[in-house]
Motif scaffolding. Structure first.
Motif, PDB file in Angstrom:
ATOM      1  N   MET A   1       8.185   1.222   2.710  1.00 10.82           N
ATOM      2  CA  MET A   1       7.336   1.749   2.009  1.00 10.82           C
ATOM      3  C   MET A   1       5.840   1.201   1.908  1.00 10.82           C
ATOM      4  O   MET A   1       5.687   0.709   0.896  1.00 10.82           O
ATOM      5  CB  MET A   1       7.845   2.186   0.679  1.00 10.82           C
ATOM      6  N   ASP A   2       5.026   1.487   2.857  1.00  4.63           N
ATOM      7  CA  ASP A   2       3.754   0.881   2.621  1.00  4.63           C
ATOM      8  C   ASP A   2       2.891   1.797   2.325  1.00  4.63           C
ATOM      9  O   ASP A   2       2.090   2.166   3.447  1.00  4.63           O
ATOM     10  CB  ASP A   2       3.658  -0.033   3.838  1.00  4.63           C
ATOM     11  N   PHE A   3       2.478   2.254   1.279  1.00  4.21           N
ATOM     12  CA  PHE A   3       1.822   3.223   1.006  1.00  4.21           C
ATOM     13  C   PHE A   3       0.374   2.838   0.899  1.00  4.21           C
ATOM     14  O   PHE A   3      -0.624   3.594   1.247  1.00  4.21           O
ATOM     15  CB  PHE A   3       2.141   3.984  -0.504  1.00  4.21           C
ATOM     16  N   SER A   4       0.051   1.607   0.769  1.00  8.65           N
ATOM     17  CA  SER A   4      -1.268   1.118   1.016  1.00  8.65           C
ATOM     18  C   SER A   4      -2.021   1.297   2.355  1.00  8.65           C
ATOM     19  O   SER A   4      -3.020   1.767   2.337  1.00  8.65           O
ATOM     20  CB  SER A   4      -1.429  -0.348   0.421  1.00  8.65           C
ATOM     21  N   LYS A   5      -0.962   1.320   3.445  1.00 12.92           N
ATOM     22  CA  LYS A   5      -1.458   1.477   4.603  1.00 12.92           C
ATOM     23  C   LYS A   5      -1.788   2.899   5.123  1.00 12.92           C
ATOM     24  O   LYS A   5      -2.730   3.350   5.749  1.00 12.92           O
ATOM     25  CB  LYS A   5      -0.478   0.918   5.739  1.00 12.92           C
ATOM     26  N   ILE A   6      -1.007   3.841   4.298  1.00 13.14           N
ATOM     27  CA  ILE A   6      -1.257   5.082   4.449  1.00 13.14           C
ATOM     28  C   ILE A   6      -2.634   5.577   3.885  1.00 13.14           C
ATOM     29  O   ILE A   6      -3.362   6.366   4.196  1.00 13.14           O
ATOM     30  CB  ILE A   6      -0.031   6.025   3.805  1.00 13.14           C
ATOM     31  N   ARG A   7      -2.808   5.192   2.780  1.00 10.79           N
ATOM     32  CA  ARG A   7      -4.004   5.454   1.771  1.00 10.79           C
ATOM     33  C   ARG A   7      -5.341   4.629   2.662  1.00 10.79           C
ATOM     34  O   ARG A   7      -6.190   5.501   2.556  1.00 10.79           O
ATOM     35  CB  ARG A   7      -4.002   4.561   0.416  1.00 10.79           C
ATOM     36  N   GLU A   8      -5.106   3.517   3.398  1.00 10.64           N
ATOM     37  CA  GLU A   8      -6.112   3.116   3.939  1.00 10.64           C
ATOM     38  C   GLU A   8      -6.409   4.128   4.982  1.00 10.64           C
ATOM     39  O   GLU A   8      -7.633   4.265   5.596  1.00 10.64           O
ATOM     40  CB  GLU A   8      -5.826   1.481   4.388  1.00 10.64           C
ATOM     41  N   ALA A   9      -5.428   4.491   6.047  1.00 10.06           N
ATOM     42  CA  ALA A   9      -5.765   5.275   7.038  1.00 10.06           C
ATOM     43  C   ALA A   9      -6.253   6.653   6.631  1.00 10.06           C
ATOM     44  O   ALA A   9      -7.190   7.061   7.355  1.00 10.06           O
ATOM     45  CB  ALA A   9      -4.259   5.573   7.495  1.00 10.06           C
ATOM     46  N   LEU A  10      -5.891   7.099   5.554  1.00  9.76           N
ATOM     47  CA  LEU A  10      -6.637   8.411   4.975  1.00  9.76           C
ATOM     48  C   LEU A  10      -7.910   8.167   4.794  1.00  9.76           C
ATOM     49  O   LEU A  10      -9.020   8.900   4.986  1.00  9.76           O
ATOM     50  CB  LEU A  10      -5.923   9.152   3.637  1.00  9.76           C
ATOM     51  N   GLU A  11      -8.512   7.239   4.033  1.00 12.23           N
ATOM     52  CA  GLU A  11      -9.755   7.030   3.816  1.00 12.23           C
ATOM     53  C   GLU A  11     -10.801   6.553   5.036  1.00 12.23           C
ATOM     54  O   GLU A  11     -11.671   7.042   5.075  1.00 12.23           O
ATOM     55  CB  GLU A  11      -9.833   5.845   2.800  1.00 12.23           C
ATOM     56  N   THR A  12      -9.974   5.917   6.036  1.00 10.48           N
ATOM     57  CA  THR A  12     -10.808   5.638   7.331  1.00 10.48           C
ATOM     58  C   THR A  12     -10.952   7.064   8.160  1.00 10.48           C
ATOM     59  O   THR A  12     -12.104   7.200   8.431  1.00 10.48           O
ATOM     60  CB  THR A  12      -9.753   4.477   8.320  1.00 10.48           C
ATOM     61  N   SER A  13      -9.903   7.691   7.995  1.00 11.58           N
ATOM     62  CA  SER A  13     -10.183   9.040   8.748  1.00 11.58           C
ATOM     63  C   SER A  13     -11.158   9.860   7.967  1.00 11.58           C
ATOM     64  O   SER A  13     -12.041  10.464   8.742  1.00 11.58           O
ATOM     65  CB  SER A  13      -8.925   9.725   8.798  1.00 11.58           C
ATOM     66  N   TYR A  14     -11.256   9.896   6.659  1.00 10.40           N
ATOM     67  CA  TYR A  14     -12.225  10.541   5.828  1.00 10.40           C
ATOM     68  C   TYR A  14     -13.630  10.346   6.037  1.00 10.40           C
ATOM     69  O   TYR A  14     -14.537  11.048   6.462  1.00 10.40           O
ATOM     70  CB  TYR A  14     -12.137  10.403   4.384  1.00 10.40           C
ATOM     71  N   LYS A  15     -13.837   9.177   6.216  1.00  9.93           N
ATOM     72  CA  LYS A  15     -15.188   8.293   6.708  1.00  9.93           C
ATOM     73  C   LYS A  15     -15.635   8.839   8.049  1.00  9.93           C
ATOM     74  O   LYS A  15     -17.025   8.986   8.047  1.00  9.93           O
ATOM     75  CB  LYS A  15     -15.161   6.846   6.348  1.00  9.93           C
ATOM     76  N   ALA A  16     -14.747   8.732   8.991  1.00  7.33           N
ATOM     77  CA  ALA A  16     -14.902   9.102  10.351  1.00  7.33           C
ATOM     78  C   ALA A  16     -15.479  10.510  10.417  1.00  7.33           C
ATOM     79  O   ALA A  16     -16.619  10.908  10.916  1.00  7.33           O
ATOM     80  CB  ALA A  16     -13.815   8.666  11.281  1.00  7.33           C
ATOM     81  N   LEU A  17     -14.836  11.457   9.536  1.00 11.32           N
ATOM     82  CA  LEU A  17     -15.041  12.849   9.465  1.00 11.32           C
ATOM     83  C   LEU A  17     -16.614  12.933   8.794  1.00 11.32           C
ATOM     84  O   LEU A  17     -17.217  13.843   9.385  1.00 11.32           O
ATOM     85  CB  LEU A  17     -14.202  13.674   8.671  1.00 11.32           C
ATOM     86  N   LEU A  18     -16.946  12.172   7.796  1.00 14.33           N
ATOM     87  CA  LEU A  18     -18.128  12.348   7.064  1.00 14.33           C
ATOM     88  C   LEU A  18     -19.307  11.879   8.256  1.00 14.33           C
ATOM     89  O   LEU A  18     -20.137  12.385   8.239  1.00 14.33           O
ATOM     90  CB  LEU A  18     -18.173  11.293   6.071  1.00 14.33           C
ATOM     91  N   ARG A  19     -19.109  10.880   9.072  1.00 12.19           N
ATOM     92  CA  ARG A  19     -19.938  10.521  10.248  1.00 12.19           C
ATOM     93  C   ARG A  19     -20.423  11.435  11.106  1.00 12.19           C
ATOM     94  O   ARG A  19     -21.479  11.614  11.550  1.00 12.19           O
ATOM     95  CB  ARG A  19     -19.619   9.144  10.741  1.00 12.19           C
TER      96      ARG A  19
END
Length: 57
Positions: A1-19
Motif C-alpha cells: 500500500m504505497d499511496f504516496s506513489k499514487i498521489r505523486e502520479a496523480l499530481e504529475t499527470s495533472y501538471k502535465a495536463l495543465l501544460r
C-alpha cells in the motif's frame, strides 16, 4: 500500500495536463475521478474519513 506513489502520479499527470491545456479536457475529469478513487482507497486503508484526507498532503 504505497499511496504516496499514487498521489505523486496523480499530481504529475495533472501538471502535465495543465501544460498541454486546450488539448483534451476529459483528461481533467479522469484525473478528478482518479483522485476520488485514491481518497476512497486511502480512507478504507486508514479508517480515516475522505473529508479529512482531502486536506492532508
Amino acid at each position: 500500500m504505497d499511496f504516496s506513489k499514487i498521489r505523486e502520479a496523480l499530481e504529475t499527470s495533472y501538471k502535465a495536463l495543465l501544460r498541454e491545456a486546450g488539448q483534451e479536457t476529459s483528461g481533467f475529469e479522469n484525473i478528478s475521478q482518479a483522485e476520488e478513487e485514491y481518497l476512497q482507497g486511502l480512507s478504507h486503508a486508514t479508517s480515516v474519513g475522505k473529508e479529512y484526507l482531502r486536506y492532508r498532503k
